[in-house]
Design a protein around this motif. Structure first.
Motif, PDB file in Angstrom:
ATOM      1  N   MET A   1      11.592  -1.510 -14.127  1.00 51.20           N
ATOM      2  CA  MET A   1      10.963  -1.515 -12.800  1.00 51.20           C
ATOM      3  C   MET A   1      10.231  -2.842 -12.568  1.00 51.20           C
ATOM      4  SD  MET A   1       8.502   1.392 -11.169  1.00 51.20           S
ATOM      5  CE  MET A   1       9.761   2.660 -11.214  1.00 51.20           C
ATOM      6  N   ASN A   2      10.431  -3.441 -11.408  1.00 50.44           N
ATOM      7  CA  ASN A   2       9.730  -4.704 -11.142  1.00 50.44           C
ATOM      8  C   ASN A   2       8.718  -4.539 -10.004  1.00 50.44           C
ATOM      9  OD1 ASN A   2      11.118  -4.758  -8.707  1.00 50.44           O
ATOM     10  ND2 ASN A   2      12.798  -5.967  -9.578  1.00 50.44           N
ATOM     11  N   LEU A   3       8.061  -5.639  -9.669  1.00 43.83           N
ATOM     12  CA  LEU A   3       6.993  -5.571  -8.671  1.00 43.83           C
ATOM     13  C   LEU A   3       7.521  -5.151  -7.294  1.00 43.83           C
ATOM     14  CD1 LEU A   3       3.982  -5.995  -8.177  1.00 43.83           C
ATOM     15  CD2 LEU A   3       4.446  -8.397  -7.682  1.00 43.83           C
ATOM     16  N   ASP A   4       8.731  -5.586  -6.977  1.00 40.04           N
ATOM     17  CA  ASP A   4       9.302  -5.208  -5.666  1.00 40.04           C
ATOM     18  C   ASP A   4       9.451  -3.687  -5.544  1.00 40.04           C
ATOM     19  OD1 ASP A   4       9.366  -7.765  -4.764  1.00 40.04           O
ATOM     20  OD2 ASP A   4      11.405  -8.159  -5.477  1.00 40.04           O
ATOM     21  N   ASP A   5       9.847  -3.045  -6.651  1.00 45.57           N
ATOM     22  CA  ASP A   5       9.946  -1.568  -6.634  1.00 45.57           C
ATOM     23  C   ASP A   5       8.574  -0.942  -6.374  1.00 45.57           C
ATOM     24  OD1 ASP A   5      12.655  -1.573  -7.213  1.00 45.57           O
ATOM     25  OD2 ASP A   5      12.269  -1.758  -9.365  1.00 45.57           O
ATOM     26  N   MET A   6       7.591  -1.522  -7.024  1.00 43.15           N
ATOM     27  CA  MET A   6       6.222  -1.013  -6.851  1.00 43.15           C
ATOM     28  C   MET A   6       5.791  -1.123  -5.382  1.00 43.15           C
ATOM     29  SD  MET A   6       5.009   0.040  -9.652  1.00 43.15           S
ATOM     30  CE  MET A   6       5.084  -0.057 -11.418  1.00 43.15           C
ATOM     31  N   ILE A   7       6.064  -2.304  -4.816  1.00 42.24           N
ATOM     32  CA  ILE A   7       5.650  -2.547  -3.434  1.00 42.24           C
ATOM     33  C   ILE A   7       6.417  -1.625  -2.483  1.00 42.24           C
ATOM     34  CG2 ILE A   7       5.588  -4.273  -1.565  1.00 42.24           C
ATOM     35  CD1 ILE A   7       4.991  -6.379  -3.696  1.00 42.24           C
ATOM     36  N   GLU A   8       7.675  -1.389  -2.820  1.00 40.85           N
ATOM     37  CA  GLU A   8       8.470  -0.472  -1.994  1.00 40.85           C
ATOM     38  C   GLU A   8       7.861   0.937  -2.043  1.00 40.85           C
ATOM     39  OE1 GLU A   8      12.673  -0.389  -3.011  1.00 40.85           O
ATOM     40  OE2 GLU A   8      12.773   1.589  -2.078  1.00 40.85           O
ATOM     41  N   GLY A   9       7.443   1.336  -3.243  1.00 40.28           N
ATOM     42  CA  GLY A   9       6.779   2.640  -3.385  1.00 40.28           C
ATOM     43  C   GLY A   9       5.514   2.702  -2.545  1.00 40.28           C
ATOM     44  N   TRP A  10       4.772   1.617  -2.552  1.00 39.42           N
ATOM     45  CA  TRP A  10       3.525   1.539  -1.770  1.00 39.42           C
ATOM     46  C   TRP A  10       3.810   1.744  -0.288  1.00 39.42           C
ATOM     47  CZ3 TRP A  10      -1.683   0.725  -2.818  1.00 39.42           C
ATOM     48  CH2 TRP A  10      -2.475   0.381  -1.717  1.00 39.42           C
ATOM     49  N   ARG A  11       4.826   1.045   0.194  1.00 40.43           N
ATOM     50  CA  ARG A  11       5.076   1.065   1.637  1.00 40.43           C
ATOM     51  C   ARG A  11       5.713   2.369   2.110  1.00 40.43           C
ATOM     52  NH1 ARG A  11       6.752  -5.337   2.183  1.00 40.43           N
ATOM     53  NH2 ARG A  11       4.685  -6.058   1.560  1.00 40.43           N
ATOM     54  N   SER A  12       6.224   3.161   1.169  1.00 34.64           N
ATOM     55  CA  SER A  12       6.862   4.411   1.590  1.00 34.64           C
ATOM     56  C   SER A  12       5.944   5.618   1.360  1.00 34.64           C
ATOM     57  CB  SER A  12       8.170   4.616   0.827  1.00 34.64           C
ATOM     58  OG  SER A  12       7.886   4.711  -0.559  1.00 34.64           O
ATOM     59  N   GLN A  13       4.682   5.367   0.985  1.00 37.18           N
ATOM     60  CA  GLN A  13       3.814   6.501   0.661  1.00 37.18           C
ATOM     61  C   GLN A  13       3.458   7.302   1.905  1.00 37.18           C
ATOM     62  OE1 GLN A  13      -0.230   5.190  -0.483  1.00 37.18           O
ATOM     63  NE2 GLN A  13       0.520   3.152  -0.051  1.00 37.18           N
ATOM     64  N   ASP A  14       3.286   8.597   1.696  1.00 32.70           N
ATOM     65  CA  ASP A  14       2.915   9.487   2.795  1.00 32.70           C
ATOM     66  C   ASP A  14       1.392   9.571   2.830  1.00 32.70           C
ATOM     67  OD1 ASP A  14       3.581  12.984   3.586  1.00 32.70           O
ATOM     68  OD2 ASP A  14       2.389  11.453   4.568  1.00 32.70           O
ATOM     69  N   ALA A  15       0.835   8.831   3.745  1.00 32.83           N
ATOM     70  CA  ALA A  15      -0.625   8.695   3.769  1.00 32.83           C
ATOM     71  C   ALA A  15      -1.346  10.033   3.909  1.00 32.83           C
ATOM     72  CB  ALA A  15      -1.015   7.766   4.902  1.00 32.83           C
ATOM     73  N   SER A  16      -0.879  10.881   4.774  1.00 36.04           N
ATOM     74  CA  SER A  16      -1.670  12.071   5.092  1.00 36.04           C
ATOM     75  C   SER A  16      -1.771  13.057   3.925  1.00 36.04           C
ATOM     76  CB  SER A  16      -1.086  12.769   6.305  1.00 36.04           C
ATOM     77  OG  SER A  16       0.201  13.194   6.016  1.00 36.04           O
ATOM     78  N   THR A  17      -0.705  13.183   3.127  1.00 39.36           N
ATOM     79  CA  THR A  17      -0.793  14.133   2.020  1.00 39.36           C
ATOM     80  C   THR A  17      -1.370  13.499   0.766  1.00 39.36           C
ATOM     81  OG1 THR A  17       1.476  13.617   1.468  1.00 39.36           O
ATOM     82  CG2 THR A  17       1.112  15.585   2.789  1.00 39.36           C
ATOM     83  N   LEU A  18      -1.135  12.200   0.605  1.00 40.46           N
ATOM     84  CA  LEU A  18      -1.607  11.537  -0.609  1.00 40.46           C
ATOM     85  C   LEU A  18      -3.128  11.431  -0.650  1.00 40.46           C
ATOM     86  CD1 LEU A  18      -1.158   9.913  -3.167  1.00 40.46           C
ATOM     87  CD2 LEU A  18      -0.713   7.920  -1.760  1.00 40.46           C
ATOM     88  N   TYR A  19      -3.727  11.226   0.496  1.00 38.36           N
ATOM     89  CA  TYR A  19      -5.155  10.926   0.505  1.00 38.36           C
ATOM     90  C   TYR A  19      -6.020  12.083   1.002  1.00 38.36           C
ATOM     91  CZ  TYR A  19      -3.393   6.192   0.047  1.00 38.36           C
ATOM     92  OH  TYR A  19      -2.756   5.080  -0.379  1.00 38.36           O
ATOM     93  N   GLY A  20      -5.453  13.188   1.303  1.00 37.52           N
ATOM     94  CA  GLY A  20      -6.240  14.262   1.897  1.00 37.52           C
ATOM     95  C   GLY A  20      -6.101  14.211   3.409  1.00 37.52           C
ATOM     96  N   VAL A  21      -6.836  15.092   4.055  1.00 35.20           N
ATOM     97  CA  VAL A  21      -6.727  15.188   5.514  1.00 35.20           C
ATOM     98  C   VAL A  21      -8.106  15.008   6.116  1.00 35.20           C
ATOM     99  CG1 VAL A  21      -6.065  16.717   7.417  1.00 35.20           C
ATOM    100  CG2 VAL A  21      -4.788  16.769   5.270  1.00 35.20           C
ATOM    101  N   VAL A  22      -8.140  14.400   7.290  1.00 39.71           N
ATOM    102  CA  VAL A  22      -9.428  14.201   7.958  1.00 39.71           C
ATOM    103  C   VAL A  22      -9.821  15.504   8.654  1.00 39.71           C
ATOM    104  CG1 VAL A  22     -10.668  12.904   9.719  1.00 39.71           C
ATOM    105  CG2 VAL A  22      -8.905  11.783   8.363  1.00 39.71           C
ATOM    106  N   ASP A  23     -11.011  15.988   8.351  1.00 41.06           N
ATOM    107  CA  ASP A  23     -11.552  17.145   9.051  1.00 41.06           C
ATOM    108  C   ASP A  23     -12.137  16.628  10.375  1.00 41.06           C
ATOM    109  OD1 ASP A  23     -13.218  19.120  10.069  1.00 41.06           O
ATOM    110  OD2 ASP A  23     -13.648  19.934   8.081  1.00 41.06           O
ATOM    111  N   LYS A  24     -11.403  16.849  11.442  1.00 44.88           N
ATOM    112  CA  LYS A  24     -11.772  16.199  12.712  1.00 44.88           C
ATOM    113  C   LYS A  24     -13.110  16.704  13.245  1.00 44.88           C
ATOM    114  CE  LYS A  24      -7.458  14.376  14.170  1.00 44.88           C
ATOM    115  NZ  LYS A  24      -6.125  14.853  14.361  1.00 44.88           N
ATOM    116  N   ASP A  25     -13.386  18.000  13.053  1.00 44.27           N
ATOM    117  CA  ASP A  25     -14.665  18.530  13.547  1.00 44.27           C
ATOM    118  C   ASP A  25     -15.838  17.853  12.846  1.00 44.27           C
ATOM    119  OD1 ASP A  25     -13.440  20.183  15.295  1.00 44.27           O
ATOM    120  OD2 ASP A  25     -13.380  21.899  13.916  1.00 44.27           O
ATOM    121  N   ARG A  26     -15.673  17.740  11.530  1.00 43.58           N
ATOM    122  CA  ARG A  26     -16.751  17.126  10.762  1.00 43.58           C
ATOM    123  C   ARG A  26     -16.924  15.651  11.138  1.00 43.58           C
ATOM    124  NH1 ARG A  26     -16.549  19.195   4.812  1.00 43.58           N
ATOM    125  NH2 ARG A  26     -17.349  21.106   5.689  1.00 43.58           N
TER     126      ARG A  26
END
Lengths: 217, 168
Positions: A1-26
């Motif tokens: 695996m090289n750096l380009d693969d890593m960067i590709e993984g970064w750019r394809s990440q699903d932000a909403s599930t990976l980092y949690g969800v924003v509680d809009k009311d809060r």
């Protein structure tokens, strides 16, 4: 695996599930709290301006006018009445003008910086520098405040049906005056600057280090 | 600007580009409570910046700029907190716990980013998200040449680390 693969993984990440969800009311609640805080700060700023700038001006001007306009005292009004009144009003104007120009220059300075990270850091450094060298304001405020503090009671003595002659006024003792003035000066020019430096210099050094890091190659 | 208008624009920005805030938060805060605190701080700064946005740059560029400035300020404050001046305990923040397993490549990159200095961390995040040198230079306030040097150095360090880990 090289750096380009890593960067590709970064750019394809699903932000909403990976980092949690924003509680809009809060979040909405947090923003409303922030808004209330900003409004409160703005109100305090406004009242501070009135109290330190406008109020002494109005009080001094009112007393001055009262001395000038009161009837039946042609024979007791002397040149010192005018001097006290004019000095009180002038001191109040100087305080109001100093505060106003200081605010103006701070606003101009803050708007003079852009939005980049470098500007953000430089703005912080400039704010700290301002806080560290605010002696001019301290000196003017001290001098003008003292003049107001003397002019207002003196003017009060001279207003009334039977004005008190200057020779019969209760002047504070010279020793007490010197001690109080000395303590004021020590606080303004020695203790307060030392406190400010102790509090702000580490922050300034940290910001400078980050600016160097930004420029470093 | 009316408060309702600001809220509407902020809501649109958040819906469209919340990943930016998540990434910045993740790169600068390492515990859940800290992430809550930083997310809150970054969200407030972005919300406050809505009035100042003039459309000179794209919304993601603007949000990155505000979020990174907020994160770096927060890091400095956090350093003071950690020196024992003020304990920080915000557990009920606006961010829920993650619900999915992270891609190991992404985790690895975050681990490497965490080793960088604050400013280089910003440049690395922008590089990973594919920002042009010109945009990175504008966000950081440095020359494009300096951006190129920094990115080359970061990439070289990442490549070397990757090679070391692959060998072992």
């Amino acid at each position: 695996m090289n750096l380009d693969d890593m960067i590709e993984g970064w750019r394809s990440q699903d932000a909403s599930t990976l980092y949690g969800v924003v509680d809009k009311d809060r979040l909405h609640h947090v923003l409303r709290q922030e808004q209330a805080k900003l409004e409160k700060q703005s109100r305090w700023g406004l009242w501070g301006g009135y109290v330190f700038g406008v109020a002494p001006l109005i009080i001094s001007s009112g007393l001055f006018l009262a001395i000038m306009l009161q009837p039946n005292d042609d024979h007791v009004r002397i040149v010192w009445d005018y001097v006290v009144g004019v000095a009180g009003v002038a001191a109040a104007i100087v305080v109001a003008w100093t505060l106003s120009t200081l605010r103006q220059s701070q606003r101009t300075r803050d708007h003079g910086f852009g939005d980049s990270l470098r500007d953000h850091l430089r703005r912080r450094v400039a704010q700290i520098d301002d806080a560290l060298r605010e002696r001019r304001l301290a000196l003017i405020t001290l001098a003008a405040g003292l003049i107001c503090a003397v002019a207002i009671p003196v003017a009060q003595y001279r207003i009334g049906h039977v004005p008190v002659p200057y020779s019969e006024m209760d002047w504070p003792s010279p020793v007490l005056t010197v001690v109080v003035l000395g303590l004021f000066c020590l606080e303004l020019f020695w203790w307060a600057p030392r406190r400010l430096r102790r509090k702000n210099l580490p922050r300034r050094r940290q910001l400078e280090a980050m600016l160097k890091e930004l420029d470093g190659q | 600007m009316l408060d309702s208008e600001r809220d509407r624009i902020f809501g649109e920005w958040l819906a469209g580009h919340q990943g930016i805030l998540f990434k910045v938060v993740r790169a600068y805060a390492f515990k859940h409570a800290d992430r809550q605190d930083l997310f809150q701080e970054v969200a407030i700064q972005v919300w406050r910046s809505v009035d100042a946005y003039r459309g000179d740059s794209s919304v993601p560029t603007w949000m990155y700029r505000i979020a990174l400035n907020a994160a770096i300020s927060w890091t400095r404050k956090q350093g003071r907190h950690q020196r024992g001046k003020q304990p920080l305990e915000i557990m009920d923040g606006p961010l829920t716990e993650p619900v999915a397993e992270a891609d190991p490549r992404v985790e690895w990159l975050y681990a490497q980013i965490a080793q960088l200095k604050d400013v280089d961390r910003s440049v690395a995040l922008l590089m990973l998200d594919g920002f042009a040198y010109k945009d990175i230079a504008a966000i950081a306030g440095i020359s494009e040449g300096n951006v190129a040097v920094k990115i080359n150095r970061i990439k070289a360090a990442l490549t070397a680390q990757l090679a070391r880990e692959t060998e072992s």
